[in-house]
Design a protein around this motif. Structure first.
Motif: not given
Length: 983
Positions: A451-453, A458-460, A487-491
């Protein structure tokens, strides 16, 4: 644990001659008969094949037919045979050991020394053969062409079993096992083989050995040391044992037993075969022979075995078999392992082995929502779907449906109310939640990292797509660490962290929950907020808000908690003003206005720490002052005062002036109240006035002329004196100290302060004149009082004029100052003249009736004699002054003058002596001589000096012709000129 690992099939039936030995060669079977012949059997092509697709190098699951017979293959009955595939040879043991070339079976070599041998062992990797005959063990080496004898060792008795064990040889002698060192022949005993069964040595692929002891197979390493938990129990002592991973197959007179090679080596299968006496391993099967028949034990496909084991609940064995699947079926193997892990996890979970169940859920890589569905007490974020478990892959349709039904029985099913309540209690128990915590913690690292990746990516992209300002605004709206939740990983990370937080709180671990929130987390705010509030976990709730950039809510909660702790003394240690200050520190650079808004409370309670917060956060003092001026005027002065005390350089002149004006307004208000009550006392000092005096004295950035306009003409003389001093109106300041405040000590301290500050900036003589000014004020108080009153009136009148006149205050004051100095000079002349001096001492002022302050004059002279011009002081003193009164002044002054005169005389004498020494040294240098002989030559042209004019260099050694010296100097000048032209 029993399942079908092998299928038995009769390959050869009713062999006409007794079978003494059997061996497989590709898909063929080599049968050694008692008449010395070798019978070669092959699959019967006329019968349909029951085995998998044809492989010419493997045994076939179909009846075998005789293909050929090699008569007189051996003179005596064969004891055993072994095909050496890597070398294309067949080893046979009869009356001796012979080697035959394949596939023609022609004898190429017979080892004569092996006559009478009864056992042998072949090391295919090194090409070594060891065999035993009588009480001797011989070692031969195959060099590619023939066999060469390597070594021969003696043993205590006839060897009944033998096998290579690494570089050593394990032998069974009588009823004992021994390890024979193949290098030096040393023997070391292992243990006894028992009283009934003969020794049996079986090598394992791992290098270990199975040593038979009655009906037990003991595992030892290559040095004969016991392997921990290494013990296989047979139903009876086996005749022979072969290894085909992952099983050990043992032959006994009435059956074939198949055991797993995994601890605790359980029995897998038993195959009843009567009168079997031979057991060998072929490429793909186990061959068992009796006197007239040969059977093939063909392994059941691993997939079918896995299905059997899983269906019977033998999950560990099923997982072990999955690892034996061929590499080409890697995807199938992974899918099967995951399915088995899932079923095994459900089985363990239902039987109370929660931690082990979570380990298998982790290995199955099922979605965490699937595991969380077993915990009804865990609330998941909305829009979370629970996936169904995958069915076991690689099964037949019937088996798959059967296993799916079995799997459904392990999932929570609706039941009666009592059973359901017990089920719920079981799932929410402490042990289940502790197991869930460990599972989520192990699972969390990869999910959060992914999720961090994704969030960083996305920030970049945002930074590339938008400009810097818009990118910053987007980042401020994102979660902790600038990681999006959509994002899927964030969810998935949000589901995991939310569940983990709930599990930690339900198991009574608030400190662990706080640690979770302190780091990078994706906890769902709505769910966790409600849970933390209901449980009074306020510290964790603050961190939850903080990690989601909800700083306003977090600070409001902190403020509320601090207020409650002050009222009820609850959470006094945990929640204090310091907690708000620590929270505000990281926000100084990102949201200074929010910091200012919530710093008002702590500024009242912890002013010093709050100012340090502003300083460390680099919040501009002008911004802080403007905010306080608008929202908390009562704190403005306090802030500026502390800022000045901590770091004067951080406050601009405007802020210094504003701080002094705030203090002055408070003092004027206090003065007005006391004046209205007719209680004003010039020597009364309130804390506010003390603060004002300190500020006026220490601060240099304010405008004293503007402040003078606000002072009343008949009060606050000490403040006025300080302001006069800031304007360099020293005479007026001293007059105030002497005549209005009547505190000569303040006047003397003022002179000392000005003198000390001017030592490093101005000549001491000019700053020392201030003491003479004070002396004149003491000697002529009448005129100085009048001059002071006139100056005050002029200042008051100038403050009431127009703006134009206010701008000319400085020039007016300078004129007044000059008039005052002229008046003082006139007073001096009057005082010095004989006609006026006698009457001045006794004369009283017309208005005030004050006399010359003669005691103060003498005190000043005695205390500051070293800073006053003595001659000028004596000049302005009254003539009737007695010398006896001047002794404290003249005594040290004369002594100092005499001492200075003596020191100057000594210095003068020393300088004269030094001058003489220098002159003497100069004379000695000038009288040096140089001797020119016949051999003296010029250092430039190497010619003799002779009687020509010469020059000598300063080192007194180098001689040159004067002409050569002049020419060399001219060349240097020309060279320098050419170089300058080139440049």
């Amino acid at each position: 644990m029993v399942h079908n690992a092998y299928d038995s099939f009769k390959l050869i039936n009713n062999c006409p001659t007794k079978i003494d030995a059997v061996e497989s060669y590709g898909s063929k079977l080599l049968v050694g008969c008692s008449d010395g012949s070798l019978r070669i059997y092959g699959p019967d092509s006329s019968i349909a094949d029951q085995s998998p697709p044809f492989d010419p190098l493997t045994s076939r699951k179909k009846p075998y037919a005789l293909e050929r017979t090699v008569a007189w293959f051996s003179k005596k009955a064969l004891l055993s045979m072994k095909v050496l595939e890597s070398r294309g040879l067949l080893l046979s043991l009869s009356e001796s050991i012979a080697f035959h070339r394949l596939p023609n079976f022609e004898t190429i070599v017979v080892i004569a020394k092996a006559k009478g041998a009864n056992v042998y062992s072949w090391d295919d990797r090194r090409g070594f053969l060891c065999f035993a005959r009588q009480k001797r063990v011989c070692i031969f080496r195959h060099d590619g062409h023939g066999f060469l004898e390597a070594k021969e060792f003696g043993v205590p008795d006839t060897v009944k079993s033998i096998s290579w064990s690494g570089e050593n040889i394990c032998v069974g002698v009588r009823k004992d096992y021994m390890i024979l060192n193949a290098t030096n022949g040393a023997l070391s005993e292992v243990f006894s083989s028992g009283k009934i069964a003969p020794p049996l040595v079986v090598p394992l692929p791992s290098g270990e050995l199975i040593l038979g002891k009655e009906n037990i197979g003991v595992l030892v390493d290559q040095n004969g040391k016991l392997v921990q938990a290494g013990r296989i129990c047979w139903s009876e002592a086996p005749i022979a044992v072969v290894i085909q991973k992952p099983y050990a197959i043992a032959l006994s007179p009435r059956r074939v037993e198949i055991h797993s090679l995994r601890v605790p080596y359980p029995l897998i299968q038993t195959i009843v075969l009567h009168d079997a006496c031979h057991l060998i391993k072929s490429n793909n099967a186990i061959v068992v022979a009796s006197n007239n028949s040969v059977y093939g034990l063909f392994p059941v496909p691993l997939g079918a075995q896995i299905v059997q084991l899983t269906a019977s609940g033998e999950f560990e064995e099923a997982l072990a078999l999955c690892k034996l699947l061929p590499p080409k079926d890697a995807d199938l193997r992974v899918a099967r392992e995951r399915s088995i892990h899932t079923r095994y996890a459900h089985y363990l979970f239902d039987n109370g082995c929660y931690e082990e169940a979570m380990e298998h859920f982790l290995a199955s890589q099922v979605d965490i929502t699937y595991v969380l569905s077993l915990y009804p007490s865990i609330v998941l974020p909305k829009t979370t779907t629970i996936p169904k478990p995958e069915k076991l892959i690689g099964l037949s349709p019937d088996d798959s449906s059967c296993l799916s039904d079995d799997l459904e029985t392990w999932l929570p099913q609706p039941s009666d109310s009592d059973e359901n309540a017990a089920f719920e209690f079981k799932k929410t128990s402490h042990n289940t939640l502790m197991a869930l915590i460990k599972y989520l913690q192990k699972k969390g690292y990869n999910i959060v990292e992914k999720a961090a990746a994704e969030g960083m990516e996305e920030v970049v992209l945002d930074a590339i797509w938008d400009n810097f300002t818009s990118a910053r605004s987007k980042k401020s709206n994102k979660r902790h660490g600038n990681i999006p939740i959509n994002s899927a990983a964030g969810h998935m990370a949000a589901i995991l962290d939310t569940a983990l937080l709930q599990a930690l709180l339900l198991t009574g671990q608030p400190s662990a929950a706080l640690e979770l929130l302190n780091g990078l987390n994706y906890c769902d705010v709505k769910i966790c907020e409600e849970l933390l509030r209901n449980g009074n976990h306020y510290a964790a709730l603050v961190e939850l808000y903080k990690s989601n950039s909800m700083h306003r809510e977090s600070l409001k909660l902190l403020h509320q908690l601090v207020e409650e702790s002050k009222r009820n003394q609850s959470h006094a240690e945990e929640f204090g003003p310091e907690a708000i200050i620590e929270y505000l520190k990281p926000l100084c650079g990102t949201d200074p206005m929010l910091v200012l808004e919530f710093s008002l409370f702590v500024l009242e309670n912890r002013p010093t720490q709050t100012i340090e917060l502003f300083l460390s956060g680099n919040i501009p003092a002008d911004m802080v002052n403007a905010y306080l001026k608008q929202h908390a005027p009562n704190m403005q002065g306090r802030y500026l005062e502390l800022m000045l005390a901590m770091n004067e350089n951080r406050i601009s002149a405007n802020l210094q002036n504003e701080m002094v004006q705030i203090s002055l307004s408070e003092v004027l208000e206090w003065y007005s109240e006391l004046s209205a009550q007719q209680m004003w006392d010039e020597k009364a000092y309130s804390p506010t006035r003390k603060k004002l005096l300190s500020a006026l004295e220490s601060i240099s950035g304010y405008n004293p002329e503007a402040l003078l306009e606000h002072l009343p003409p008949d009060a606050l003389f000490e403040e006025r004196a300080i302001l006069f001093g800031k304007m360099n109106q020293h005479e007026l300041a001293l007059s105030l100290y002497v005549h209005k405040l009547h505190v000569p000590e303040l006047a003397l301290a003022y002179c000392d302060r000005v003198y000390d500050s001017a030592v490093h900036r101005l000549p001491v003589k000019s700053s020392g004149n201030l003491y003479l000014t004070l002396l004149q004020i003491y000697l002529n108080p009448q005129k100085t009082t009048k001059y002071f009153e006139n100056s005050i009136m002029n200042l008051v009148s100038s403050s009431n004029t127009s703006t134009q006149k206010v701008s000319s205050v400085a020039s007016l004051k300078s004129k007044v100052g000059r008039k005052k100095i002229a008046s003082i000079e006139g007073a001096e002349d009057m005082r010095i003249s004989p006609s006026n001096t006698d009457t001045t001492i006794e004369e009283s002022s017309e208005e005030g009736g004050s006399t010359i302050m003669f005691d103060r004059v003498l005190d000043l002279l005695s205390r500051r004699w070293d800073r006053i011009n003595g001659a000028y002081a004596l000049k302005i003193l009254p003539r009737e002054t007695k010398l006896q009164n001047l002794l404290p002044f003249l005594g040290p002054l004369v002594k100092k003058s005499s001492e200075a005169y003596r020191n100057s005389s000594v210095i003068k004498s020393l300088r004269q002596t030094e001058s003489l020494q220098v002159k003497d040294e100069l004379y000695n240098q000038r009288k040096a001589t140089v001797k020119i002989s016949r051999d003296s030559t010029c250092s430039l042209c190497d010619k003799k000096i002779g009687t020509t004019v010469f020059a000598i260099y300063p080192n007194r050694k180098t001689l040159v012709h004067f002409v050569c010296f002049r020419d060399s100097q001219n060349k240097k000048v020309v060279t320098r000129g050419s170089l300058l032209k080139k440049r």
